[in-house]
Design a protein around this motif. Sequence first.
Motif, PDB file in Angstrom:
ATOM      1  N   GLU A   1      30.686  49.585  87.925  1.00  0.00           N
ATOM      2  CA  GLU A   1      29.362  48.986  87.749  1.00  0.00           C
ATOM      3  C   GLU A   1      28.307  50.053  87.467  1.00  0.00           C
ATOM      4  O   GLU A   1      27.458  49.896  86.578  1.00  0.00           O
ATOM      5  CB  GLU A   1      28.979  48.176  88.990  1.00  0.00           C
TER       6      GLU A   1
ATOM      7  N   GLU B   1      37.728  48.354  82.027  1.00  0.00           N
ATOM      8  CA  GLU B   1      36.730  47.660  82.847  1.00  0.00           C
ATOM      9  C   GLU B   1      35.323  48.132  82.503  1.00  0.00           C
ATOM     10  O   GLU B   1      34.392  47.326  82.382  1.00  0.00           O
ATOM     11  CB  GLU B   1      37.008  47.874  84.333  1.00  0.00           C
TER      12      GLU B   1
ATOM     13  N   ARG C   1      32.440  45.904  80.296  1.00  0.00           N
ATOM     14  CA  ARG C   1      31.117  45.650  80.885  1.00  0.00           C
ATOM     15  C   ARG C   1      30.009  46.068  79.912  1.00  0.00           C
ATOM     16  O   ARG C   1      28.994  45.379  79.781  1.00  0.00           O
ATOM     17  CB  ARG C   1      30.975  46.420  82.200  1.00  0.00           C
TER      18      ARG C   1
ATOM     19  N   ASP D   1      29.784  43.652  76.877  1.00  0.00           N
ATOM     20  CA  ASP D   1      29.132  42.375  77.186  1.00  0.00           C
ATOM     21  C   ASP D   1      27.630  42.427  76.907  1.00  0.00           C
ATOM     22  O   ASP D   1      27.000  41.394  76.675  1.00  0.00           O
ATOM     23  CB  ASP D   1      29.360  41.996  78.656  1.00  0.00           C
TER      24      ASP D   1
END
Length: 291
Positions: free
Chosen positions: A27, A65, A69, A72
């Motif tokens: 993240e 991953e 992200r 997107d």
Amino acid sequence: MSKIWLEAAVNGPWTRKNQPAIPVSPEEIAADCIACAKAGAAIIHFHPYDTETGLQVDTTEAYAEVIERVRDVDEKVIIYGTLPMAGLPNVSDTMSPAQRFAHVKGLAERGLIEWSVVDPGSTNITHDAWIAEGREGFTYLNPESHVRYGLELCREKGLHPSYAIYEPGFIRQGAALHRATPGCPTPLYRYMFSDRLTFSFPPELYALEAYNTLREEEAPGTPWMVAGLAVDIRPLIAPAVERGGHVRVGLEDQPFGVEITNAALVEEAAKLIEAAGGTLATPDEVRAGLS
């Protein structure tokens, strides 16, 4: 005005022990990548981490991953990762080329990357402070068999090799091996400078001129960039722009222990590029420049 490619290298292999401000979780890394793209970086480079161990991890899923992200939010930015680095605590120096590039192949087959690290040579990485302490550095190992494998994979998958030039001989070997791999897309030659690590040159104009002269002899007309590790690259931004080169900044490249964000580094570099007469290239303009 010249179209200048601006790359952001958001973390590197250093762990938070050496560079406390780097993003580590998927993240955090993705958020920094997105912030850098919004600030003007057309190219993003990152290292994924295992949040439990705090060490770099090199699986297809760990890279995917982060990339997914970012995708997107920003479908255009060029984003790519790295390779396992022998010398780090969790990386064997006996990995085969296929093992070392396995995630690159996996990401390419999923259509997630356009570039791949293929560093054309090996070098010792040590810090002047480590030498003073009697602490040994490590060897960043890239045997010729690995370089050849990486270039063949780039040819097969249509990936552009990203060459980190840690020593002048890397230019000669990278150019020769690229010539020996017909059909391989154009590499980017990234000159690696340092203030505190003892490879290559400090960020001085004579060094930039030496690298550029050699590259033009070995691989005329190929794109190049100023970057480095444990370095303040700002003194070379204007000379690079004036000579038609490109720029990389980010926490991977900064001296250890700095307190600044990746986005702030990109914003500052963008201003310096514009002050030197350049304009920031978009990701599609970078792609066009490599075609």
